[in-house]
Design a protein around this motif. Structure first.
Motif, mmCIF file in Angstrom:
data_model
loop_
_atom_site.group_PDB
_atom_site.id
_atom_site.type_symbol
_atom_site.label_atom_id
_atom_site.label_comp_id
_atom_site.label_asym_id
_atom_site.label_seq_id
_atom_site.Cartn_x
_atom_site.Cartn_y
_atom_site.Cartn_z
ATOM 1 N N UNK A 37 0.829 -1.204 0.000
ATOM 2 C CA UNK A 37 0.000 0.000 0.000
ATOM 3 C C UNK A 37 0.865 1.255 0.000
ATOM 4 N N UNK A 38 0.457 2.229 -0.790
ATOM 5 C CA UNK A 38 1.147 3.521 -0.798
ATOM 6 C C UNK A 38 1.001 4.230 0.544
ATOM 7 N N UNK A 39 0.016 3.800 1.320
ATOM 8 C CA UNK A 39 -0.258 4.424 2.617
ATOM 9 C C UNK A 39 0.034 3.464 3.775
ATOM 10 N N UNK A 40 0.861 2.474 3.536
ATOM 11 C CA UNK A 40 1.128 1.437 4.549
ATOM 12 C C UNK A 40 1.588 2.053 5.869
ATOM 13 N N UNK A 41 0.906 1.759 6.984
ATOM 14 C CA UNK A 41 1.361 2.249 8.284
ATOM 15 C C UNK A 41 2.695 1.630 8.708
ATOM 16 N N UNK A 42 2.985 0.443 8.169
ATOM 17 C CA UNK A 42 4.217 -0.273 8.532
ATOM 18 C C UNK A 42 4.972 -0.627 7.253
ATOM 19 N N UNK A 43 5.553 0.375 6.586
ATOM 20 C CA UNK A 43 6.149 0.129 5.266
ATOM 21 C C UNK A 43 7.340 -0.823 5.296
ATOM 22 N N UNK A 44 8.097 -0.813 6.378
ATOM 23 C CA UNK A 44 9.261 -1.704 6.434
ATOM 24 C C UNK A 44 8.864 -3.139 6.720
ATOM 25 N N UNK A 45 7.858 -3.314 7.582
ATOM 26 C CA UNK A 45 7.322 -4.654 7.805
ATOM 27 C C UNK A 45 6.737 -5.196 6.502
ATOM 28 N N UNK A 46 6.110 -4.309 5.715
ATOM 29 C CA UNK A 46 5.551 -4.715 4.424
ATOM 30 C C UNK A 46 6.658 -5.189 3.485
ATOM 31 N N UNK A 47 7.765 -4.445 3.442
ATOM 32 C CA UNK A 47 8.881 -4.836 2.588
ATOM 33 C C UNK A 47 9.516 -6.133 3.067
ATOM 34 N N UNK A 48 9.604 -6.299 4.379
ATOM 35 C CA UNK A 48 10.175 -7.533 4.920
ATOM 36 C C UNK A 48 9.279 -8.724 4.610
ATOM 37 N N UNK A 49 7.967 -8.513 4.667
ATOM 38 C CA UNK A 49 6.996 -9.552 4.280
ATOM 39 C C UNK A 49 7.223 -9.962 2.827
ATOM 40 N N UNK A 50 7.430 -8.990 1.958
ATOM 41 C CA UNK A 50 7.698 -9.298 0.550
ATOM 42 C C UNK A 50 9.006 -10.075 0.405
ATOM 43 N N UNK A 51 10.030 -9.678 1.144
ATOM 44 C CA UNK A 51 11.299 -10.415 1.080
ATOM 45 C C UNK A 51 11.094 -11.862 1.512
ATOM 46 N N UNK A 52 10.270 -12.071 2.524
ATOM 47 C CA UNK A 52 9.998 -13.434 2.991
ATOM 48 C C UNK A 52 9.219 -14.227 1.935
ATOM 49 N N UNK A 53 8.172 -13.619 1.391
ATOM 50 C CA UNK A 53 7.343 -14.320 0.402
ATOM 51 C C UNK A 53 8.145 -14.733 -0.827
ATOM 52 N N UNK A 54 9.118 -13.916 -1.215
ATOM 53 C CA UNK A 54 9.874 -14.193 -2.441
ATOM 54 C C UNK A 54 11.210 -14.880 -2.158
ATOM 55 N N UNK A 55 11.444 -15.210 -0.892
ATOM 56 C CA UNK A 55 12.591 -16.053 -0.550
ATOM 57 C C UNK A 55 12.255 -17.495 -0.907
ATOM 58 N N UNK A 56 13.251 -18.371 -0.919
ATOM 59 C CA UNK A 56 12.998 -19.782 -1.200
ATOM 60 C C UNK A 56 11.984 -20.350 -0.215
ATOM 61 N N UNK A 57 12.126 -20.002 1.067
ATOM 62 C CA UNK A 57 11.233 -20.536 2.100
ATOM 63 C C UNK A 57 9.786 -20.125 1.853
ATOM 64 N N UNK A 58 9.569 -18.853 1.590
ATOM 65 C CA UNK A 58 8.215 -18.376 1.352
ATOM 66 C C UNK A 58 7.600 -18.984 0.103
ATOM 67 N N UNK A 59 8.376 -19.064 -0.951
ATOM 68 C CA UNK A 59 7.880 -19.640 -2.208
ATOM 69 C C UNK A 59 7.479 -21.107 -2.040
ATOM 70 N N UNK A 60 8.280 -21.854 -1.301
ATOM 71 C CA UNK A 60 7.960 -23.266 -1.071
ATOM 72 C C UNK A 60 6.735 -23.413 -0.178
ATOM 73 N N UNK A 61 6.475 -22.415 0.669
ATOM 74 C CA UNK A 61 5.266 -22.453 1.493
ATOM 75 C C UNK A 61 4.012 -22.477 0.644
ATOM 76 N N UNK A 62 3.978 -21.643 -0.403
ATOM 77 C CA UNK A 62 2.832 -21.661 -1.314
ATOM 78 C C UNK A 62 2.745 -22.980 -2.076
ATOM 79 N N UNK A 63 3.881 -23.508 -2.462
ATOM 80 C CA UNK A 63 3.884 -24.746 -3.235
ATOM 81 C C UNK A 63 3.280 -25.891 -2.436
ATOM 82 N N UNK A 64 3.446 -25.865 -1.122
ATOM 83 C CA UNK A 64 2.839 -26.901 -0.276
ATOM 84 C C UNK A 64 1.320 -26.853 -0.356
ATOM 85 N N UNK A 65 0.782 -25.706 -0.749
ATOM 86 C CA UNK A 65 -0.658 -25.578 -0.958
ATOM 87 C C UNK A 65 -1.062 -25.748 -2.410
#
Length: 368
Positions: free
Chosen positions: A278-306
């Motif tokens: 969000x352009x108005x994210x109250x927690x912009x760094x947590x948002x960026x860290x969430x994206x880093x996690x989702x696009x890491x190998x670990x995060x990507x494999x989490x979706x694959x399990x589903x």
């Protein structure tokens, strides 16, 4: 929101909070700033969709200092954009930091100024046709159109879209929706059209309907909406649907009857969801860290399990990052290398042709 009063946390926070910059920040500094914010607000992430429950728990385990505030798990993509609009002046817990939306909503949100750019560290491994070049939105996971086959009733499974017209598949094939209204069915027709020589867009719609007309004329098309129950009952032993739906149906039937999920040799069409901050994210760094996690190998494999193929799937397979037990539960990885990600314009052109022409070209009224 809770702010840790450490000098390092505040310094990192002031360094990063205002940054809508397009490149991934130094991860250690980003982690410190995100922990200082202390919260991440998500929206529209049901735990049973793409294993989001497991993905969220993985993030919490990695960053216990960040509380995950989950809004309205059952919201749709339009609701997510409305939540940003409604809370753009609100830094409280009802304002989402991040969104996960259908492909068409990414460009819409960018045009409206609702999202901000950020490129994760693994940016270069995300296919170019599944991301905004400036980093405003990027594909997260996708499904491909596949065949679910009751192998108790079908001896030799179809390997291509054109196989569906063969005489051995009499009264066997169904779409997972009405192609005059259902996105899943419309994309199925697109995939058939690409296999039948049409370029994605108007041509795929026309060629897809022509192939479906052949299937119907051969007596193979069953004009009911195919689903898990109709596969099991034998009313529609072959159904085309998103692979993650078919794999889930396969597991729920638990071998009674056995169901094979086949990625066709031609016309492999992917449907992708996208992430954005969000352009108005109250927690912009947590948002960026969430994206880093989702696009890491670990995060990507989490979706694959589903059973949702992460956008970096081909890269993960090529680098030996996917555990064998996950690969064994899925169709062959090489089948996904052919996946086509149609543009919004191509999808809309295909949809118009199919919804307007189905009755006259195919003449099969699909019903429940």
């Amino acid at each position: 929101m809770t702010i840790q009063s450490t000098a390092a946390g505040l310094a990192a926070l002031s360094l990063l909070a205002g940054s809508g910059a397009a490149m991934a920040q130094d991860l250690a500094a980003l982690e410190e700033a995100a922990k200082a914010e202390g919260m991440l607000t998500t929206i529209a992430l049901p735990h049973d969709w793409c294993n989001y429950g497991g993905v969220i728990e993985g993030f919490k385990a990695k960053y216990p200092e960040i509380r995950v505030n989950e809004l309205n798990p059952d919201a749709g993509s339009a609701d997510e954009l409305e939540a940003i609009r409604a809370n753009k002046d609100n830094k409280g817990p009802q304002a989402p930091d991040v969104i996960d939306v259908g492909l068409s909503f990414g460009p819409q949100a960018k045009a409206e100024g609702l999202i901000q750019p950020y490129k994760v560290a693994t940016w270069d491994t995300i296919p170019d046709d599944a991301k905004d070049a400036e980093g405003y939105w990027y594909g997260d996971y996708y499904g491909v159109m596949a065949f679910g086959v009751n192998s108790d009733l079908i001896d030799e499974v179809p390997k291509s879209w054109k196989d569906l017209a063969k005489p051995e598949y009499a009264n066997a094939f169904a779409l997972a929706g009405d192609p005059r209204a259902s996105a899943q069915a419309i994309i199925s027709v697109m995939a058939a059209g690409i296999a039948n020589g049409g370029e994605p867009g108007e041509a795929s719609g026309q060629k897809g309907m022509e192939l479906m007309a052949e299937v119907h004329k051969a007596g193979n098309f069953v004009p009911v909406i195919g689903k898990s129950a109709t596969i099991a009952q034998g009313a529609t032993p072959i159904v085309t649907a998103w692979d993650y739906n078919l794999l889930s149906w396969r597991d729920s039937l638990n071998g009674n009857p056995p169901v094979e999920v086949i990625i066709p040799e031609d016309g492999v069409v992917a449907g992708v969801y996208v992430q954005a901050i969000s352009a108005y994210a109250p927690h912009p760094n947590a948002a960026k860290l969430w994206m880093e996690y989702l696009y890491s190998d670990e995060g990507q494999l989490g979706w694959l399990k589903g059973y949702c193929h992460p956008i970096r799937f081909n890269d993960l397979v090529q680098n030996g990052k996917v555990p064998q037990e996950l690969l064994d539960a899925l169709p062959p990885a090489e089948a996904y290398e052919k996946a086509i990600f149609p543009t919004l314009e191509q999808q809309e052109a295909n949809k118009k042709v199919v919804t307007e022409g189905w009755d006259s070209v195919v003449g099969a009224a699909v019903q429940e």
